[in-house]
Design a protein around this motif. Structure first.
Motif, PDB file in Angstrom:
ATOM      1  N   ALA A  63    -125.097 -65.079  -0.968  1.00 19.84           N
ATOM      2  CA  ALA A  63    -124.401 -65.801  -1.976  1.00 19.84           C
ATOM      3  C   ALA A  63    -125.080 -67.382  -2.489  1.00 19.84           C
ATOM      4  CB  ALA A  63    -123.211 -65.997  -1.730  1.00 19.84           C
ATOM      5  N   LEU A  64    -125.495 -68.058  -1.572  1.00 18.73           N
ATOM      6  CA  LEU A  64    -126.018 -69.565  -1.576  1.00 18.73           C
ATOM      7  C   LEU A  64    -127.322 -69.612  -2.023  1.00 18.73           C
ATOM      8  CD1 LEU A  64    -123.695 -71.206   1.058  1.00 18.73           C
ATOM      9  CD2 LEU A  64    -123.387 -70.877  -1.422  1.00 18.73           C
ATOM     10  N   LEU A  65    -128.256 -68.655  -1.465  1.00 22.53           N
ATOM     11  CA  LEU A  65    -129.626 -68.932  -1.559  1.00 22.53           C
ATOM     12  C   LEU A  65    -130.346 -67.655  -2.332  1.00 22.53           C
ATOM     13  CD1 LEU A  65    -130.382 -69.951   2.062  1.00 22.53           C
ATOM     14  CD2 LEU A  65    -129.858 -71.312   0.182  1.00 22.53           C
ATOM     15  N   LEU A  66    -130.155 -66.415  -1.998  1.00 21.07           N
ATOM     16  CA  LEU A  66    -131.411 -65.403  -2.576  1.00 21.07           C
ATOM     17  C   LEU A  66    -130.752 -65.114  -3.858  1.00 21.07           C
ATOM     18  CD1 LEU A  66    -133.448 -63.797  -1.397  1.00 21.07           C
ATOM     19  CD2 LEU A  66    -131.993 -62.308  -0.486  1.00 21.07           C
ATOM     20  N   THR A  67    -129.402 -64.784  -3.976  1.00 22.27           N
ATOM     21  CA  THR A  67    -129.073 -64.452  -5.203  1.00 22.27           C
ATOM     22  C   THR A  67    -129.131 -65.552  -6.414  1.00 22.27           C
ATOM     23  OG1 THR A  67    -127.361 -63.024  -4.427  1.00 22.27           O
ATOM     24  CG2 THR A  67    -126.880 -63.563  -6.711  1.00 22.27           C
ATOM     25  N   PRO A  68    -128.911 -66.664  -6.129  1.00 27.78           N
ATOM     26  CA  PRO A  68    -129.302 -67.835  -7.215  1.00 27.78           C
ATOM     27  C   PRO A  68    -130.889 -67.850  -7.445  1.00 27.78           C
ATOM     28  CG  PRO A  68    -127.773 -68.509  -5.858  1.00 27.78           C
ATOM     29  CD  PRO A  68    -128.161 -67.376  -5.127  1.00 27.78           C
ATOM     30  N   HIS A  69    -131.529 -67.803  -6.481  1.00 24.38           N
ATOM     31  CA  HIS A  69    -132.986 -67.806  -6.293  1.00 24.38           C
ATOM     32  C   HIS A  69    -133.662 -66.486  -7.424  1.00 24.38           C
ATOM     33  CE1 HIS A  69    -137.291 -68.390  -5.497  1.00 24.38           C
ATOM     34  NE2 HIS A  69    -137.163 -67.270  -5.284  1.00 24.38           N
ATOM     35  N   ILE A  70    -133.001 -65.447  -7.304  1.00 24.68           N
ATOM     36  CA  ILE A  70    -133.473 -64.202  -7.977  1.00 24.68           C
ATOM     37  C   ILE A  70    -132.965 -64.492  -9.483  1.00 24.68           C
ATOM     38  CG2 ILE A  70    -132.875 -61.769  -8.691  1.00 24.68           C
ATOM     39  CD1 ILE A  70    -132.663 -61.311  -5.424  1.00 24.68           C
ATOM     40  N   ARG A  71    -131.665 -65.178  -9.683  1.00 23.73           N
ATOM     41  CA  ARG A  71    -131.233 -65.333 -10.981  1.00 23.73           C
ATOM     42  C   ARG A  71    -132.363 -66.472 -11.695  1.00 23.73           C
ATOM     43  NH1 ARG A  71    -127.216 -68.849 -11.120  1.00 23.73           N
ATOM     44  NH2 ARG A  71    -126.422 -68.056  -9.414  1.00 23.73           N
ATOM     45  N   ARG A  72    -132.776 -67.355 -11.043  1.00 23.00           N
ATOM     46  CA  ARG A  72    -133.645 -68.455 -11.653  1.00 23.00           C
ATOM     47  C   ARG A  72    -134.983 -67.645 -11.927  1.00 23.00           C
ATOM     48  NH1 ARG A  72    -131.253 -71.695  -7.731  1.00 23.00           N
ATOM     49  NH2 ARG A  72    -132.834 -71.368  -6.249  1.00 23.00           N
ATOM     50  N   LEU A  73    -135.460 -66.981 -11.260  1.00 22.97           N
ATOM     51  CA  LEU A  73    -136.758 -66.389 -11.695  1.00 22.97           C
ATOM     52  C   LEU A  73    -136.735 -65.548 -12.824  1.00 22.97           C
ATOM     53  CD1 LEU A  73    -137.921 -64.998  -7.957  1.00 22.97           C
ATOM     54  CD2 LEU A  73    -139.128 -66.635  -9.372  1.00 22.97           C
ATOM     55  N   LYS A  74    -135.448 -64.870 -13.067  1.00 24.31           N
ATOM     56  CA  LYS A  74    -135.141 -63.978 -13.983  1.00 24.31           C
ATOM     57  C   LYS A  74    -134.960 -64.961 -15.376  1.00 24.31           C
ATOM     58  CE  LYS A  74    -133.273 -59.721 -11.929  1.00 24.31           C
ATOM     59  NZ  LYS A  74    -131.847 -59.003 -11.835  1.00 24.31           N
ATOM     60  N   GLU A  75    -134.374 -65.973 -15.159  1.00 23.94           N
ATOM     61  CA  GLU A  75    -134.341 -66.991 -16.401  1.00 23.94           C
ATOM     62  C   GLU A  75    -135.430 -67.505 -16.824  1.00 23.94           C
ATOM     63  OE1 GLU A  75    -131.247 -69.363 -14.988  1.00 23.94           O
ATOM     64  OE2 GLU A  75    -129.412 -68.034 -15.364  1.00 23.94           O
ATOM     65  N   ARG A  76    -136.383 -67.759 -15.793  1.00 25.47           N
ATOM     66  CA  ARG A  76    -137.559 -68.360 -16.127  1.00 25.47           C
ATOM     67  C   ARG A  76    -138.330 -67.300 -16.904  1.00 25.47           C
ATOM     68  NH1 ARG A  76    -140.092 -71.409 -11.265  1.00 25.47           N
ATOM     69  NH2 ARG A  76    -141.414 -72.190 -12.633  1.00 25.47           N
ATOM     70  N   ALA A  77    -138.317 -66.139 -16.349  1.00 26.85           N
ATOM     71  CA  ALA A  77    -139.122 -65.162 -17.038  1.00 26.85           C
ATOM     72  C   ALA A  77    -138.446 -64.766 -18.538  1.00 26.85           C
ATOM     73  CB  ALA A  77    -139.166 -63.687 -16.233  1.00 26.85           C
ATOM     74  N   ALA A  78    -137.332 -64.855 -18.637  1.00 30.48           N
ATOM     75  CA  ALA A  78    -136.656 -64.537 -19.691  1.00 30.48           C
ATOM     76  C   ALA A  78    -137.257 -65.612 -21.066  1.00 30.48           C
ATOM     77  CB  ALA A  78    -135.162 -64.492 -19.648  1.00 30.48           C
ATOM     78  N   LEU A  92    -141.185 -67.853 -35.381  1.00 33.32           N
ATOM     79  CA  LEU A  92    -139.667 -67.948 -35.335  1.00 33.32           C
ATOM     80  C   LEU A  92    -139.345 -69.329 -34.545  1.00 33.32           C
ATOM     81  CD1 LEU A  92    -138.624 -64.694 -34.516  1.00 33.32           C
ATOM     82  CD2 LEU A  92    -138.488 -65.528 -36.811  1.00 33.32           C
ATOM     83  N   PRO A  93    -138.416 -70.095 -35.118  1.00 36.54           N
ATOM     84  CA  PRO A  93    -137.892 -71.324 -34.482  1.00 36.54           C
ATOM     85  C   PRO A  93    -137.418 -71.034 -33.058  1.00 36.54           C
ATOM     86  CG  PRO A  93    -136.405 -71.067 -36.263  1.00 36.54           C
ATOM     87  CD  PRO A  93    -137.358 -69.685 -36.343  1.00 36.54           C
ATOM     88  N   TRP A  94    -137.582 -71.998 -32.219  1.00 34.76           N
ATOM     89  CA  TRP A  94    -136.869 -71.888 -30.747  1.00 34.76           C
ATOM     90  C   TRP A  94    -135.417 -72.249 -30.941  1.00 34.76           C
ATOM     91  CZ3 TRP A  94    -138.515 -70.250 -26.202  1.00 34.76           C
ATOM     92  CH2 TRP A  94    -137.430 -70.668 -24.996  1.00 34.76           C
ATOM     93  N   SER A  95    -134.560 -71.475 -30.554  1.00 33.73           N
ATOM     94  CA  SER A  95    -133.121 -71.860 -30.218  1.00 33.73           C
ATOM     95  C   SER A  95    -132.791 -72.306 -28.968  1.00 33.73           C
ATOM     96  CB  SER A  95    -132.386 -70.542 -30.680  1.00 33.73           C
ATOM     97  OG  SER A  95    -130.991 -70.661 -30.381  1.00 33.73           O
ATOM     98  N   SER A  96    -132.724 -73.756 -29.096  1.00 33.48           N
ATOM     99  CA  SER A  96    -132.111 -74.379 -27.754  1.00 33.48           C
ATOM    100  C   SER A  96    -130.764 -74.169 -27.239  1.00 33.48           C
ATOM    101  CB  SER A  96    -132.532 -75.731 -27.916  1.00 33.48           C
ATOM    102  OG  SER A  96    -131.754 -76.284 -28.970  1.00 33.48           O
ATOM    103  N   ILE A  97    -130.030 -73.663 -28.291  1.00 33.66           N
ATOM    104  CA  ILE A  97    -128.540 -73.185 -27.942  1.00 33.66           C
ATOM    105  C   ILE A  97    -128.489 -72.097 -26.966  1.00 33.66           C
ATOM    106  CG2 ILE A  97    -126.213 -72.571 -29.072  1.00 33.66           C
ATOM    107  CD1 ILE A  97    -127.046 -74.492 -31.355  1.00 33.66           C
ATOM    108  N   LYS A  98    -129.288 -71.218 -27.495  1.00 35.06           N
ATOM    109  CA  LYS A  98    -129.446 -69.777 -27.103  1.00 35.06           C
ATOM    110  C   LYS A  98    -130.161 -69.791 -25.890  1.00 35.06           C
ATOM    111  CE  LYS A  98    -131.853 -66.630 -28.602  1.00 35.06           C
ATOM    112  NZ  LYS A  98    -132.414 -65.546 -29.528  1.00 35.06           N
ATOM    113  N   SER A  99    -131.516 -70.300 -25.765  1.00 35.55           N
ATOM    114  CA  SER A  99    -132.573 -70.289 -24.805  1.00 35.55           C
ATOM    115  C   SER A  99    -132.557 -71.473 -23.719  1.00 35.55           C
ATOM    116  CB  SER A  99    -133.666 -69.713 -25.079  1.00 35.55           C
ATOM    117  OG  SER A  99    -133.533 -68.750 -26.072  1.00 35.55           O
ATOM    118  N   GLY A 100    -131.868 -72.639 -24.091  1.00 31.49           N
ATOM    119  CA  GLY A 100    -132.146 -73.954 -23.341  1.00 31.49           C
ATOM    120  C   GLY A 100    -133.549 -74.440 -23.732  1.00 31.49           C
ATOM    121  N   LYS A 101    -134.066 -74.945 -22.850  1.00 33.04           N
ATOM    122  CA  LYS A 101    -135.406 -75.753 -22.974  1.00 33.04           C
ATOM    123  C   LYS A 101    -136.465 -74.759 -22.677  1.00 33.04           C
ATOM    124  CE  LYS A 101    -134.199 -80.314 -21.410  1.00 33.04           C
ATOM    125  NZ  LYS A 101    -134.644 -81.447 -20.368  1.00 33.04           N
TER     126      LYS A 101
END
Length: 114
Positions: A71-86, A99-108
């Motif tokens: 819960a504290l290490l592995l799942t957040p790490h996997i989520r961060r990897l998926k978010e970076r890939a997205a 198309l313009p980048w949507s910082s509201i939807k996608s962040g930086k």
């Protein structure tokens, strides 16, 4: 040749796709490890605790440790990897058809070094 075909085959865009695939592959590997280790160990320890008294105190303690690690290490790490890939995929999808980048939807946007 259309502009989209030219833009999607640029070296930077191919690098983005490769980075996105690599991050998703890494996330998938961590997920498989998560399922195997954090799924198999409790399944093995439960019958051991039933058959042998020595394993009974170890099972719940090891189970709690594994839950915290997951819960504290592995799942957040996997989520961060998926978010970076997205975000990398979103950068590709925005750049190619211009198309313009949507910082509201996608962040930086993800850094070029990734």
């Amino acid at each position: 040749m259309s502009a989209i075909l030219t833009r999607q085959n640029e070296a930077r865009q191919l690098d983005r796709l490769a980075a996105q695939r690599a991050l998703n592959s890494c996330a998938k590997g961590w997920f498989v490890l998560n399922v195997i280790v954090f799924g198999a160990v409790p399944v093995v320890l439960t019958p051991l605790g039933i058959w042998d008294e020595a394993y009974r105190p170890i099972s719940p303690v090891l189970g709690l440790i594994m839950v915290f690690i997951d819960a504290l290490l592995l799942t957040p790490h996997i989520r961060r990897l998926k978010e970076r890939a997205a975000r990398i995929q979103e950068a590709f999808d925005c750049y190619v058809p211009e198309l313009p980048w949507s910082s509201i939807k996608s962040g930086k946007p993800e850094a070029v070094e990734v």
